[in-house]
Design a protein around this motif. Structure first.
Motif, short mmCIF file in Angstrom:
data_model
loop_
_atom_site.label_atom_id
_atom_site.label_comp_id
_atom_site.label_asym_id
_atom_site.label_seq_id
_atom_site.Cartn_x
_atom_site.Cartn_y
_atom_site.Cartn_z
N LYS A 42 0.84 -1.30 -0.20
CA LYS A 42 0.04 -0.10 0.07
C LYS A 42 0.93 1.14 0.04
N GLY A 43 1.99 1.29 0.74
CA GLY A 43 2.86 2.27 0.77
C GLY A 43 3.43 2.52 -0.70
N PHE A 44 3.85 1.45 -1.33
CA PHE A 44 4.25 1.63 -2.74
C PHE A 44 3.30 2.18 -3.64
N ALA A 45 2.08 1.63 -3.45
CA ALA A 45 0.97 2.25 -4.33
C ALA A 45 0.71 3.73 -4.02
N LYS A 46 0.59 4.03 -2.89
CA LYS A 46 0.59 5.44 -2.52
C LYS A 46 1.62 6.27 -3.13
N ALA A 47 2.75 5.90 -3.45
CA ALA A 47 3.74 6.57 -3.95
C ALA A 47 4.06 6.65 -5.35
N GLY A 48 2.94 5.94 -5.92
CA GLY A 48 2.47 6.21 -7.55
C GLY A 48 2.90 4.76 -8.36
N HIS A 49 3.11 3.78 -7.79
CA HIS A 49 3.19 2.60 -8.28
C HIS A 49 2.20 1.54 -8.65
N ASP A 50 2.14 0.81 -9.69
CA ASP A 50 1.19 0.03 -9.94
C ASP A 50 1.27 -1.38 -9.21
N VAL A 51 0.56 -1.86 -8.61
CA VAL A 51 0.61 -2.93 -7.50
C VAL A 51 -0.59 -3.96 -7.84
N THR A 52 0.41 -5.47 -8.00
CA THR A 52 -0.46 -6.49 -7.94
C THR A 52 -0.03 -7.50 -6.92
N ILE A 53 -0.96 -8.08 -5.97
CA ILE A 53 -0.51 -8.62 -4.88
C ILE A 53 -1.35 -9.97 -4.69
N ILE A 54 -0.37 -10.94 -4.58
CA ILE A 54 -1.06 -12.30 -4.33
C ILE A 54 -1.40 -12.53 -2.95
N THR A 55 -2.74 -12.52 -2.73
CA THR A 55 -3.16 -12.60 -1.15
C THR A 55 -4.16 -13.52 -0.71
N PRO A 56 -3.97 -13.88 0.71
CA PRO A 56 -5.32 -14.70 1.11
C PRO A 56 -6.35 -13.84 1.54
N ALA A 450 11.47 3.02 2.98
CA ALA A 450 11.09 2.00 2.09
C ALA A 450 10.92 2.30 0.57
N VAL A 451 10.20 3.41 0.19
CA VAL A 451 9.94 3.87 -1.08
C VAL A 451 11.15 4.35 -1.82
N TYR A 452 12.01 4.98 -1.00
CA TYR A 452 13.21 5.63 -1.40
C TYR A 452 14.19 4.46 -2.13
N TRP A 453 14.15 3.20 -1.44
CA TRP A 453 15.10 2.42 -1.59
C TRP A 453 14.49 1.68 -2.67
N LEU A 454 13.23 1.50 -2.82
CA LEU A 454 12.47 0.78 -4.01
C LEU A 454 12.94 1.48 -4.97
N GLU A 455 12.69 2.73 -5.16
CA GLU A 455 12.75 3.32 -6.33
C GLU A 455 14.33 3.35 -6.68
N PHE A 456 15.23 3.62 -5.95
CA PHE A 456 16.75 3.46 -6.17
C PHE A 456 17.10 2.23 -6.85
N VAL A 457 16.56 0.96 -6.48
CA VAL A 457 16.58 0.02 -6.99
C VAL A 457 16.05 -0.25 -8.63
N LEU A 458 14.91 0.33 -8.70
CA LEU A 458 14.46 0.36 -10.07
C LEU A 458 15.33 1.32 -11.01
N ARG A 459 15.66 2.50 -10.50
CA ARG A 459 16.59 3.42 -11.12
C ARG A 459 17.87 2.79 -11.56
N THR A 460 18.33 1.96 -10.72
CA THR A 460 19.88 1.62 -11.01
C THR A 460 19.54 -0.04 -11.72
N ASN A 461 18.56 -0.36 -12.18
CA ASN A 461 18.52 -1.81 -12.67
C ASN A 461 18.99 -2.78 -11.71
N GLY A 462 18.43 -2.85 -10.44
CA GLY A 462 18.75 -3.97 -9.54
C GLY A 462 19.82 -3.45 -8.75
#
Length: 518
Positions: A42-56, A450-462
């Motif tokens: 949800k935090g990543f979704a609020k930051a503007g990212h598209d989320v698909t979640i496998i959920t119970p 968490a959002v910062y480091w997620l986007e850092f990983v995406l910007r730097t291709n892993g």
């Protein structure tokens, strides 16, 4: 003001234009585990990212104006509950560590398999027009799920709900010296100053590694190969691990070394307090002498305690001047003292935020511990299984809590004495507030981090440049066993050569003396 609105709008549109497509794999239906996964996504979704979640669970209260899709595994939550009914968690701590490790893994295998074969999941994987920029999942006895990152050709981001556990550290090459970092199964009894404690800590590390290497990993590989024939080994897939989020913080655990692609975000699941239900609000507001809040979490049930143990709690609570709010799965419990209110469900985070709450009696689950530290509330820890013993030890070490063994022989007397100490001695509240200040004293809020480091990983291709070489080294190289073996062999050879040389010199000298005598 108008210009500010325009700038914010443009930034939001820009963020949306570059929104990443994220797949969250969080089918574990235990409330504490699922809460962490859902909150993170949800935090990543609020930051503007598209989320698909496998959920119970079907997602409730989805963030507004976001792209969110549930891949709902219906019935998994009920199956989880049925499996746990067969496990006596109150007796868990009496078993050897290796037996506990194997039993936990066997419980988790069920939901690993259900996820891999579920029609909705298979449809997602078979779709030719679906791409993901990152796969995010909890690392918790579910290694076969890492295959999703390989399938979608994207980086893998792991979440450790229990902090820097060995099974996380081994993947990214994070150092976990047994000399001063207690193993998950040490039941909170580890002391780096005690020789025998370090000895058995090393034993737990070795036995854990052997179980993982020769039982669990082959089992997960077998599950994966059966579900997806020809899939790479889990060890090979783990090389896709780009980053690890730890649900921990130095205010909660002892400080440990972390490699660059491991970051602590403990507390990100806590939202600002909301309005309490009217009856609970009045109960708390009218407690002139304060309130003791008592909950054993979501997996442990107060109703599963023996009648004798329940009565012990009730007898002690009845003697307190404070009111007691007790999470008890049966709404109306007979024989409770007048100062005790029982409820089958309670909004824990909001209750702990109330100023009249003086003490939290807890099973010492990690989320409960985090919420207590967040709000600066002292705790009486009654650990029962898994990481709860270590969390209890950390509460005692931090000076904001005391520990009571659930099977204490003098339970009533010990409970009374500990409650008196915690409620009457102001040092525990003072230490709880100090720890809370440390918890909140960060450059970024946990979710922002968490959002910062997620986007850092995406910007730097892993974020390949953050990976340490130790992550790919076999154990014998990582521990320099080959070098030490070479040094040992060389030392033995030198000693043997020196011994042979001295023997020859000795024989030569003896021979010369005999010739002179003759």
């Amino acid at each position: 003001m108008i210009m500010k609105i325009i700038i914010v709008t443009l930034l939001s549109l820009l963020s949306y234009a570059y929104a990443a497509k994220l797949l969250g794999i969080f089918p574990h239906s235990a409330n504490s585990h699922y809460t962490l996964g859902e909150k993170l996504m949800k935090g990543f979704a609020k930051a503007g990212h598209d989320v698909t979640i496998i959920t119970p669970y079907p997602t409730k209260n989805k963030p507004k104006n976001v792209v969110w899709k549930d891949v709902f595994i219906e019935g998994l939550e009920q199956q989880h509950r049925e499996i746990f009914k067969k496990t006596n968690l109150f007796e868990d701590s009496k078993r050897p560590s290796w037996k506990r490790m194997i039993s936990y893994q066997q419980i988790m295998i069920h939901w690993v398999n259900v996820t891999l074969y579920h029609p909705e999941v298979r449809a997602l994987m078979n779709s030719t027009n679906i791409k993901f920029d990152a796969v995010i999942m909890e690392q918790f006895f579910n290694d076969a799920h890492k295959y999703f990152a390989h399938h979608f050709h994207c980086p893998l981001i792991l979440l450790s709900s229990l902090g820097p556990m060995p099974w996380i550290s081994n993947i990214v090459g994070n150092p976990s010296p047994p000399s001063y970092i207690g193993h998950f199964f040490k039941n909170g009894d580890f002391s780096h100053e005690n020789f025998f404690s370090r000895f058995w800590n090393l034993f737990d590390y070795i036995s854990d590694d052997l179980v993982d290497r020769f039982y669990f990993k082959p089992l997960q590989n077998q599950i994966l190969q059966k579900a997806f024939p020809g899939a790479p080994s889990i060890k090979e897939i783990e090389k896709l691990t780009a980053f690890v989020f730890l649900n921990s913080h130095p205010s909660l655990i002892e400080a440990v070394p972390l490699v660059p692609n491991v970051v602590e975000i403990g507390g990100y699941h806590i939202d600002p307090p909301e309005q309490l239900p009217k009856d609970i609000q009045e109960f708390l507001d009218n407690a002139q002498d304060g309130v003791v809040y008592f909950s054993m979490g979501s997996n442990l049930k107060s109703r599963d305690m023996s009648m004798e143990r329940r009565q012990m709690f009730a007898n002690v609570f009845g003697k307190l001047k404070e009111k007691v709010l007790w999470k008890f799965e049966d709404e109306h419990v007979a024989g409770m003292p007048d100062n005790v209110l029982t409820k089958s469900w309670l909004p824990q985070k909001d209750i702990l935020a109330h100023p009249n709450v003086k003490l939290f009696i807890t099973h010492s689950g990690f989320l409960s511990t985090i919420e207590a530290v967040y709000n600066g509330v002292p705790v009486l820890a009654i650990p029962v299984f898994a990481d709860q013993f270590t969390n209890a030890k950390n509460a005692v070490r931090g000076g904001y809590g005391l520990k009571l063994h659930f099977n204490d022989e003098n339970f009533t007397e010990t409970l009374s004495a500990l409650l008196e100490e915690l409620l009457d001695n102001p040092k525990y509240k003072k230490n709880a507030e100090r720890n809370s200040q440390i918890f909140h004293n960060r450059p970024l809020k946990p979710m922002e981090n968490a959002v910062y480091w997620l986007e850092f990983v995406l910007r730097t291709n892993g974020a390949q440049h953050l990976k340490v070489a130790g992550a790919q080294l076999p154990l014998y190289k990582y521990l320099l066993l080959d070098v030490l073996g070479c040094i040992l062999a060389a030392t033995v050879i030198v000693i043997c050569l020196m011994r042979a040389a001295f023997k020859k010199i000795f024989l030569f000298c003896n021979g010369s003396k005999k010739e002179k005598v003759n």
